[in-house]
Design a protein around this motif. Structure first.
Motif, PDB file in Angstrom:
ATOM      1  N   GLY A   1      22.952  42.892  48.088  1.00 48.55           N
ATOM      2  CA  GLY A   1      21.528  43.085  48.342  1.00 48.55           C
ATOM      3  C   GLY A   1      21.161  43.065  49.808  1.00 48.55           C
ATOM      4  N   PHE A   2      22.126  42.865  50.702  1.00 42.03           N
ATOM      5  CA  PHE A   2      21.857  42.901  52.131  1.00 42.03           C
ATOM      6  C   PHE A   2      23.031  43.549  52.843  1.00 42.03           C
ATOM      7  N   THR A   3      22.750  44.118  53.997  1.00 37.51           N
ATOM      8  CA  THR A   3      23.774  44.817  54.775  1.00 37.51           C
ATOM      9  C   THR A   3      24.388  43.869  55.797  1.00 37.51           C
ATOM     10  N   PRO A   4      25.706  43.871  55.959  1.00 32.81           N
ATOM     11  CA  PRO A   4      26.321  43.034  56.999  1.00 32.81           C
ATOM     12  C   PRO A   4      25.753  43.346  58.372  1.00 32.81           C
TER      13      PRO A   4
ATOM     14  N   TRP B   1      25.379  43.204  62.733  1.00 32.70           N
ATOM     15  CA  TRP B   1      26.157  43.853  63.792  1.00 32.70           C
ATOM     16  C   TRP B   1      27.414  43.072  64.140  1.00 32.70           C
ATOM     17  N   TYR B   2      27.362  41.748  64.009  1.00 33.41           N
ATOM     18  CA  TYR B   2      28.539  40.941  64.328  1.00 33.41           C
ATOM     19  C   TYR B   2      29.713  41.334  63.440  1.00 33.41           C
ATOM     20  N   TRP B   3      29.475  41.455  62.135  1.00 31.29           N
ATOM     21  CA  TRP B   3      30.551  41.828  61.217  1.00 31.29           C
ATOM     22  C   TRP B   3      31.033  43.248  61.485  1.00 31.29           C
ATOM     23  N   ARG B   4      30.099  44.145  61.779  1.00 34.27           N
ATOM     24  CA  ARG B   4      30.474  45.540  62.045  1.00 34.27           C
ATOM     25  C   ARG B   4      31.368  45.645  63.283  1.00 34.27           C
ATOM     26  N   VAL B   5      30.979  44.939  64.346  1.00 37.85           N
ATOM     27  CA  VAL B   5      31.765  44.986  65.577  1.00 37.85           C
ATOM     28  C   VAL B   5      33.157  44.389  65.347  1.00 37.85           C
ATOM     29  N   CYS B   6      33.213  43.299  64.585  1.00 35.21           N
ATOM     30  CA  CYS B   6      34.512  42.683  64.293  1.00 35.21           C
ATOM     31  C   CYS B   6      35.403  43.634  63.510  1.00 35.21           C
TER      32      CYS B   6
ATOM     33  N   PHE C   1      31.147  51.394  54.034  1.00 35.83           N
ATOM     34  CA  PHE C   1      31.585  50.075  53.597  1.00 35.83           C
ATOM     35  C   PHE C   1      30.417  49.099  53.572  1.00 35.83           C
ATOM     36  N   CYS C   2      29.562  49.158  54.580  1.00 37.15           N
ATOM     37  CA  CYS C   2      28.388  48.274  54.604  1.00 37.15           C
ATOM     38  C   CYS C   2      27.415  48.624  53.486  1.00 37.15           C
ATOM     39  N   ASN C   3      27.307  49.909  53.143  1.00 35.37           N
ATOM     40  CA  ASN C   3      26.484  50.301  51.995  1.00 35.37           C
ATOM     41  C   ASN C   3      27.042  49.716  50.700  1.00 35.37           C
ATOM     42  N   ASP C   4      28.361  49.709  50.583  1.00 35.20           N
ATOM     43  CA  ASP C   4      28.991  49.109  49.401  1.00 35.20           C
ATOM     44  C   ASP C   4      28.644  47.628  49.294  1.00 35.20           C
ATOM     45  N   VAL C   5      28.715  46.939  50.419  1.00 38.00           N
ATOM     46  CA  VAL C   5      28.391  45.510  50.429  1.00 38.00           C
ATOM     47  C   VAL C   5      26.932  45.298  50.050  1.00 38.00           C
ATOM     48  N   LYS C   6      26.049  46.172  50.527  1.00 37.05           N
ATOM     49  CA  LYS C   6      24.635  46.045  50.203  1.00 37.05           C
ATOM     50  C   LYS C   6      24.384  46.225  48.714  1.00 37.05           C
ATOM     51  N   GLU C   7      25.123  47.137  48.084  1.00 33.87           N
ATOM     52  CA  GLU C   7      24.976  47.317  46.632  1.00 33.87           C
ATOM     53  C   GLU C   7      25.305  46.043  45.877  1.00 33.87           C
ATOM     54  N   MET C   8      26.343  45.351  46.331  1.00 34.02           N
ATOM     55  CA  MET C   8      26.766  44.142  45.629  1.00 34.02           C
ATOM     56  C   MET C   8      25.875  42.952  45.942  1.00 34.02           C
TER      57      MET C   8
END
Length: 662
Positions: free
Chosen positions: A562-565, A567-572, A553-560
């Protein structure tokens, strides 16, 4: 190994309508989409290895893609051929075949987008800011410690509401699908979530628009020199009607009823003609006409898609803020306004030790931002691929929360004025909750202001516009979900489908238009949406973070973006948000609300009916899971693995070309 993508210039050298071969890659006609798929014998990498295995030479990271034609390679004539014998991972091109291919191609070529970025932002803000911001937040705030309530509210927003809001916008924008078909690209076994969302949205449309019909009735009644809820001399008034705003000295007794309350209960709702849910009585023809006009406005606002609704929200999303500002200024100049403001924001720190306060804060921020209704998925799916949805999530959620807080001042300045006029405490005046706070207390205060007709008209116009864009959004969630799932049936018949949907919602609203319809609205509001939506979003968060994979999912966000979410977003997404949802759901189920409206106490059997209504939407999730496992071939382990593996690829834009990620 992957070959470099053929440049656009090279592709254009191919003859019209022909294929050409260059650098070992088969290149389709440049006017059609360039689609990259995996070789028939490629083994899908595990969830953890997706990020590394999905890199292609142009710098995009991809998502796993299943091969069209049932996993077989494709012969040059477009027919499905046997898989190649080699096990080497290669990149080939393929024309898509079958219904799935037609659907993917249709998504590529016919997907409309917002005319302007501001259309999307106003639509999301209009959806999130609704009637609940005006009546629910102020009441919950003063009930749970006033200014102290802002602490749990902010914490729940930061760690629960906003991450879920951001997640849905990102999912919708990346996969470009509605709430049903998007699960083919995430985790197919959870597709029942999409059907549950559509049913919940239909339930909401069946009662939410009735509240707008009440507001429309008030609006029509406001076009008089003297507002009809200011006196006790009307045909619907009783002997207990007491107008304490009159020039005569009137004492307020225990049995006194204000003319505004009698207008609401005996003229608009006519609840005195019903014995409760056991006997709802007849249908109010006045409210039926009001609701018919509202659904007519809704139909012609959404029938053509986001191109038309995106223009309508320029009025419906901005007009409430103009009116809120006018009412705030007017309320601040009323005598006694300071009493209401003090009661609203004065902190009661002891309240923070009560679990109920944190539950209310979590529930309020969740239902205010509105993830789980399919709307954010639908609206974001019409964005451009590289739109900054991260920024959109922060802006719209902040605007929503600030609006709720400011609405409290609009309401409580008037409640302070009412307390001053009645010579009572604000707590006595602020007993009304829900719609009664708007249609009784606030309406009565407006009626006794100078220029009361003007303020009544703009106030009820504001309520209508607040409700309309939320209705646009809820129905668009259903429309986009169904049209994306069945494009071969409805893609060219959107106007007809929307008409049928509006008719279904209107017929479903008839029970709420009866003399006892207010009791039905209360039942649906408490049971049909609350626990069902919480369950849906909990499963959605688990499916995305744990089955689809937070790394993917974070890779998908990076494609759109240009940056990866971080750790705060990942933990949430992985831990905090699911716990947040589970906490609110369990709190609700362990302590169901004891319903009471006016002088009517809901009998026990209505609680059972309420849970049955809520379960009727969520039940489709396990039903589809069982159905999915039955129709999938193979052993039980193979069925489960296939059911949690994405079926179709997501097309990634690359200039004028779109491609499937590998």
């Amino acid at each position: 190994e992957t070959e470099p993508l053929t440049s656009k210039k090279d592709v254009s050298d191919c003859n019209e309508g022909e294929d050409c071969k260059e650098n070992g890659l088969l290149v389709r006609n440049p006017k059609s989409a360039l689609r990259l798929v995996e070789d028939g014998n490629k083994v899908h990498p595990g969830q953890g290895a997706k990020g590394e295995a999905a890199q292609i030479s142009n710098g995009y990271s991809g998502v796993p893609s299943s091969v069209p034609c049932g996993g077989m390679a494709e012969a040059e004539d477009g027919q499905c051929a046997a898989p190649a014998a080699t096990t080497t991972t290669t990149t080939t091109t393929s024309t898509t075949c079958g219904a799935e291919g037609q659907q993917q191609l249709m998504e590529l070529e016919d997907r409309e987008t917002w005319s302007k970025k501001i259309d999307f932002l106003l639509s999301v803000i209009g959806y999130a800011v609704d009637l609940g911001n005006v009546w629910r937040f102020p009441y919950i705030c003063y009930q749970n410690g006033g200014g102290a309530f802002l602490i749990p509210y902010t914490i729940m927003a930061i760690f629960g509401g906003i991450p879920l809001f951001y997640m849905e916008l990102a999912l919708g924008q990346y996969h470009r699908n509605g709430c049903i078909s998007i699960w083919r690209k995430i985790c197919p076994i959870f597709k029942g979530i999409g059907f549950a969302i559509c049913i919940i949205d239909l339930y909401i449309a069946s009662y939410y628009n009735t509240i707008m019909a009440w507001a429309f009735y008030y609006l029509v009644s406001s076009f008089t020199a003297e507002l009809p809820w200011t006196s006790c001399t009307n045909a619907w008034n009783t002997g207990n009607c007491t107008n304490y705003f009159s020039k005569d000295n009137v004492s307020w007794s225990l049995h006194s009823i204000s003319p505004a309350e009698e207008f609401y209960t005996r003229r608009v709702l006519q609840v005195h003609r019903s014995n409760g849910l056991d006997n709802l009585g007849g249908v109010s023809w006045q409210l039926t006409l009001c609701l018919l006009l509202i659904f007519t406005i809704v139909y012609f606002s959404i029938w053509k898609g986001v191109k038309t609704s995106g223009k309508v929200v320029w009025v419906t999303a901005t007009f409430p803020y103009i009116i809120l500002f006018i009412l705030l200024v007017r309320g601040a100049t009323l005598p006694g306004a300071w009493r209401g403001v003090l009661y609203y924001v004065k902190p009661d720190w002891q309240k923070l030790l009560a679990t109920e306060v944190w539950v209310d804060a979590a529930a309020q921020i969740f239902f205010s931002l509105g993830p789980g209704f399919g709307v954010l998925l639908a609206y974001a799916s019409y964005n451009k691929f590289h739109n900054n949805c991260y920024q959109d999530a922060l802006v719209t959620s902040t605007v929503n929360c600030v609006t709720s807080f400011v609405s409290g001042f609009v309401i409580f300045t008037v409640l302070g004025y009412m307390a001053e006029m009645r010579n009572e405490d604000v707590s006595e005046v602020a007993k009304d909750t829900g719609p009664s706070l708007l249609f009784i207390t606030y309406a009565e205060a407006i009626a006794n202001m100078p220029a009361s007709t003007f303020f009544a008209i703009i106030f009820f116009l504001m309520l209508l516009t607040l409700g309309l864009d939320s209705t646009f959004a809820g129905l668009e969630g259903v429309i986009t979900g169904v049209l994306d799932e069945f494009p071969h049936v409805w893609s060219k018949r959107r106007e007809l489908f929307v008409l049928g949907l509006i008719i279904i919602c209107f017929l479903g609203s008839l029970a709420t238009l009866t003399f006892g319809g207010a009791y039905v609205v209360k039942l649906f509001e408490e049971y049909a949406t609350g626990p069902a939506v919480l369950t849906v979003v909990f499963l959605e968060a688990v499916a995305v973070a744990w089955f689809y994979g937070i790394t993917q999912f974070c890779n998908d966000v990076k494609e759109m973006l240009g940056f990866t979410p971080g750790w705060y977003w990942r933990v949430c997404w992985v831990v905090i948000s699911p716990i947040f949802l589970l906490f609110v759901t369990c709190s609700f189920l362990s302590n169901p609300p004891q319903l009471r409206l006016f002088d009517y106490n809901y009998p026990y059997w209505t609680t059972v009916v309420g849970y049955c209504i809520g379960t009727s939407s969520v039940i489709w999730i396990p039903i589809y899971m069982v159905y999915r496992l039955i129709i999938t071939p193979g052993t039980l382990k193979e069925r489960i693995l296939k059911s949690i593996t994405p079926e179709t690829a997501t097309e990634i834009p690359f200039g004028d070309i779109r491609m499937n990620a590998v």
